[in-house]
Enzyme design. Structure first.
Site, mmCIF file in Angstrom:
data_model
loop_
_atom_site.group_PDB
_atom_site.id
_atom_site.type_symbol
_atom_site.label_atom_id
_atom_site.label_comp_id
_atom_site.label_asym_id
_atom_site.label_seq_id
_atom_site.Cartn_x
_atom_site.Cartn_y
_atom_site.Cartn_z
ATOM 1 N N ASN A 10 -28.835 5.278 22.660
ATOM 2 C CA ASN A 10 -28.529 4.709 23.973
ATOM 3 C C ASN A 10 -29.825 4.731 24.780
ATOM 4 O O ASN A 10 -30.247 5.787 25.239
ATOM 5 C CB ASN A 10 -27.435 5.560 24.640
ATOM 6 N N LYS A 12 -30.333 3.647 27.602
ATOM 7 C CA LYS A 12 -30.082 3.733 29.060
ATOM 8 C C LYS A 12 -30.939 2.692 29.777
ATOM 9 O O LYS A 12 -31.171 1.619 29.214
ATOM 10 C CB LYS A 12 -30.308 5.164 29.561
ATOM 11 N N HIS A 95 -19.416 5.960 29.540
ATOM 12 C CA HIS A 95 -20.496 6.953 29.579
ATOM 13 C C HIS A 95 -20.398 7.731 30.893
ATOM 14 O O HIS A 95 -20.060 7.156 31.934
ATOM 15 C CB HIS A 95 -21.857 6.255 29.457
ATOM 16 N N GLU A 97 -22.513 8.709 32.900
ATOM 17 C CA GLU A 97 -23.326 8.185 34.005
ATOM 18 C C GLU A 97 -22.583 7.050 34.707
ATOM 19 O O GLU A 97 -22.718 6.859 35.926
ATOM 20 C CB GLU A 97 -24.695 7.736 33.467
ATOM 21 N N GLU A 167 -19.594 13.838 24.755
ATOM 22 C CA GLU A 167 -20.856 14.137 25.435
ATOM 23 C C GLU A 167 -20.575 15.054 26.618
ATOM 24 O O GLU A 167 -20.205 14.570 27.699
ATOM 25 C CB GLU A 167 -21.504 12.845 25.948
ATOM 26 N N GLY A 173 -29.338 15.016 28.951
ATOM 27 C CA GLY A 173 -30.646 14.935 29.588
ATOM 28 C C GLY A 173 -31.120 16.252 30.170
ATOM 29 O O GLY A 173 -32.077 16.293 30.941
ATOM 30 N N SER A 212 -28.606 15.910 24.568
ATOM 31 C CA SER A 212 -29.834 16.613 24.182
ATOM 32 C C SER A 212 -29.970 16.815 22.671
ATOM 33 O O SER A 212 -30.470 17.850 22.228
ATOM 34 C CB SER A 212 -29.966 17.943 24.926
HETATM 35 O O1 LIG Z 1 -26.182 10.464 27.338
HETATM 36 C C1 LIG Z 1 -26.624 10.566 26.209
HETATM 37 C C2 LIG Z 1 -26.420 9.509 25.220
HETATM 38 O O2 LIG Z 1 -25.487 8.576 25.655
HETATM 39 C C3 LIG Z 1 -27.400 11.748 25.808
HETATM 40 O O3 LIG Z 1 -28.608 11.703 26.470
HETATM 41 P P1 LIG Z 1 -29.765 12.711 26.020
HETATM 42 O O4 LIG Z 1 -29.849 12.618 24.521
HETATM 43 O O5 LIG Z 1 -30.990 12.185 26.715
HETATM 44 O O6 LIG Z 1 -29.338 14.066 26.487
#
Ligand SMILES: O=C(CO)COP(=O)(O)O
Length: 250
Positions: A10, A12, A95, A97, A167, A173, A212
């Site tokens: 992803n 982002k 997601h 976010e 997740e 992150g 992560s």
């Molecule tokens: O949100 C994520 C994947 O969709 C995970 O993000 P990270 O791998 O940067 O922690």
């Protein structure tokens, strides 16, 4: 077990045409052909066509979001058939976010999941608890609420076609990965719940872990019985790191 291992990147809101090309060229140098896991990248919507054209043959294209609506007066939104028209075979929905920053509710996520399925795109439904929810012992309550909303609008056949990505919000992150045991516990509970809904077909549902994941911790996570691969944020922007993670998925 008939389920497919998978690693999905992803990206982002990262990338510009030049960086995208560089990353895809670096990925093309790696021997992904030796791996049997499914490989997906989810770039920003505006780059789906570019990435689709430049993507190494082993990879499939995924979207990061979709509108629940089919068409019409929804400024700024992108429909599932539009995603399909540029070659998307997968789409992330829900997601954290988007749930947090764009106020997507469980039922919004459910409608988006349905919109993708109706176009033959495989939804990767993201679920997960916040740190305070975990600390309040509400992890499974939250995760199952998220999944139940999706199951409510899908037929049994449709539910059997989704991919789930667990997740934990506190691990995204932050560098704070769930331990393999913590993740496995949630994955096993998710699969147990899916089994109650769709019976043995639940054994074929891919359940990804995200939060992560790095080259250095992927193998121990993916070694867990119910962890079928990963949804990778930051580490998917680095070809070496991403390849290492994919190798861990086999
Ligand atoms: O949100 C994520 C994947 O969709 C995970 O993000 P990270 O791998 O940067 O922690």
């Amino acid at each position: 077990m008939g389920r497919q291992a998978m690693v999905a990147g992803n990206w982002k809101m990262n990338g510009l045409p030049q960086n995208n090309s560089e990353l895809l060229k670096a990925l093309a140098q790696k021997d992904f052909a030796q791996l049997s896991c499914a490989l997906v990248v989810c770039p920003p919507t505006v780059f789906l066509s570019q990435v689709g054209n430049e993507l190494p043959a082993e990879f499939k294209l995924g979207a990061q979001n979709v509108s629940a609506q089919a068409q019409g007066a929804h400024t700024g939104e992108v429909s599932a058939d539009m995603l399909k028209s540029v070659g998307c075979e997968y789409g992330l929905v829900g997601h954290s976010e988007r749930r947090q920053m764009h106020h997507e509710s469980n039922s919004d996520v459910a409608e988006k999941t349905l919109a993708l399925l109706q176009q033959g795109i495989t939804p990767i439904v993201c679920v997960g608890e916040t740190l305070s929810e975990r600390e309040a012992d509400a992890t499974m309550t939250v995760v199952l609420q998220q999944l139940k909303a999706v199951a409510r609008v899908l037929s049994t056949e449709q539910l059997a076609k989704i991919i789930v990505a667990y997740e934990p919000v506190w691990a995204i992150g932050t560098g704070m990965t769930a331990t393999p045991e913590q993740a496995q516990q949630v994955h096993a509970s998710i699969r147990g719940w899916l089994r109650e809904q769709i019976g043995e077909q639940s054994d074929n549902i891919t359940i990804l872990y995200g939060g992560s994941v790095k080259g250095s911790n992927a193998a121990e996570l993916f070694a867990q019985e119910d962890i079928d691969g990963g949804l990778i944020g930051g580490a998917s922007l680095n070809a070496d790191e991403f390849f290492q993670i994919c190798q861990a998925a086999g």
